[in-house]
Design a protein around this motif. Structure first.
Motif, PDB file in Angstrom:
ATOM      1  N   PHE A  22       3.418   4.851  11.810  1.00 30.73           N
ATOM      2  CA  PHE A  22       2.491   5.175  10.726  1.00 30.73           C
ATOM      3  C   PHE A  22       3.316   5.578   9.504  1.00 30.73           C
ATOM      4  O   PHE A  22       4.244   6.369   9.623  1.00 30.73           O
ATOM      5  N   TYR A  23       2.943   5.052   8.337  1.00 28.57           N
ATOM      6  CA  TYR A  23       3.580   5.428   7.082  1.00 28.57           C
ATOM      7  C   TYR A  23       2.483   5.920   6.146  1.00 28.57           C
ATOM      8  O   TYR A  23       1.561   5.174   5.833  1.00 28.57           O
ATOM      9  N   ARG A  24       2.580   7.157   5.718  1.00 30.35           N
ATOM     10  CA  ARG A  24       1.615   7.701   4.763  1.00 30.35           C
ATOM     11  C   ARG A  24       2.200   7.571   3.368  1.00 30.35           C
ATOM     12  O   ARG A  24       3.272   8.102   3.083  1.00 30.35           O
ATOM     13  N   LEU A  25       1.484   6.847   2.499  1.00 29.29           N
ATOM     14  CA  LEU A  25       1.960   6.656   1.129  1.00 29.29           C
ATOM     15  C   LEU A  25       1.391   7.745   0.239  1.00 29.29           C
ATOM     16  O   LEU A  25       0.206   8.067   0.304  1.00 29.29           O
ATOM     17  N   THR A  26       2.232   8.301  -0.568  1.00 34.01           N
ATOM     18  CA  THR A  26       1.805   9.375  -1.457  1.00 34.01           C
ATOM     19  C   THR A  26       1.188   8.794  -2.724  1.00 34.01           C
ATOM     20  O   THR A  26       1.468   7.664  -3.114  1.00 34.01           O
ATOM     21  N   GLU A  27       0.353   9.580  -3.356  1.00 28.30           N
ATOM     22  CA  GLU A  27      -0.297   9.170  -4.599  1.00 28.30           C
ATOM     23  C   GLU A  27       0.678   9.330  -5.752  1.00 28.30           C
ATOM     24  O   GLU A  27       1.516  10.222  -5.725  1.00 28.30           O
ATOM     25  N   PRO A  28       0.601   8.544  -6.798  1.00 25.82           N
ATOM     26  CA  PRO A  28      -0.228   7.342  -6.940  1.00 25.82           C
ATOM     27  C   PRO A  28       0.386   6.169  -6.183  1.00 25.82           C
ATOM     28  O   PRO A  28       1.575   5.889  -6.308  1.00 25.82           O
ATOM     29  N   VAL A  29      -0.437   5.508  -5.393  1.00 23.26           N
ATOM     30  CA  VAL A  29       0.012   4.418  -4.529  1.00 23.26           C
ATOM     31  C   VAL A  29       0.606   3.270  -5.340  1.00 23.26           C
ATOM     32  O   VAL A  29       1.550   2.621  -4.907  1.00 23.26           O
ATOM     33  N   GLU A  30       0.106   3.042  -6.534  1.00 23.01           N
ATOM     34  CA  GLU A  30       0.572   1.926  -7.358  1.00 23.01           C
ATOM     35  C   GLU A  30       2.076   1.994  -7.615  1.00 23.01           C
ATOM     36  O   GLU A  30       2.726   0.979  -7.827  1.00 23.01           O
ATOM     37  N   LEU A  31       2.634   3.188  -7.581  1.00 19.31           N
ATOM     38  CA  LEU A  31       4.068   3.339  -7.794  1.00 19.31           C
ATOM     39  C   LEU A  31       4.883   2.991  -6.554  1.00 19.31           C
ATOM     40  O   LEU A  31       6.086   2.776  -6.642  1.00 19.31           O
ATOM     41  N   HIS A  32       4.246   2.934  -5.389  1.00 15.72           N
ATOM     42  CA  HIS A  32       4.958   2.748  -4.137  1.00 15.72           C
ATOM     43  C   HIS A  32       4.733   1.392  -3.488  1.00 15.72           C
ATOM     44  O   HIS A  32       5.399   1.073  -2.506  1.00 15.72           O
TER      45      HIS A  32
END
Length: 96
Positions: free
Chosen positions: A68-78
């Motif tokens: 599992f990978y949790r993407l931090t906000e803002p997602v658009e940057l990641h």
């Protein structure tokens, strides 16, 4: 939160192929497939716990792999997308 789920289920046996289908079904119910064994899931904390619990109940820890990978906000940057597939915008309008 946006969670990336990736898995590798051993399919050398009939039971492994059944596990693979069950794992995919759980993921399809919570998110969208972005590659064969990779899903994007837009979930809250409770839904994430349910997803993790359901997937752990399906896999065989000695034979399979689940990440599992949790993407931090803002997602658009990641997240950067290239190629044919375009992910569904979870925040945009739903058009049928």
């Amino acid at each position: 939160m946006l969670v990336i789920v990736s898995y590798d289920v051993s399919t050398e046996t009939k039971a492994g192929r059944r596990r693979l289908r069950r794992v995919a079904r759980v993921c399809e119910g919570m998110g969208q497939r972005v590659q064969k064994s990779v899903f994007e899931c837009k979930v809250d904390a409770m839904q994430f716990e349910e997803l993790e619990r359901r997937l752990l109940a399906e896999i065989e820890l000695a034979e399979d792999c689940l990440r599992f990978y949790r993407l931090t906000e803002p997602v658009e940057l990641h997240v950067r997308e290239y190629g044919k597939f375009k992910a569904v915008d979870f925040e945009g309008p739903l058009v049928l």
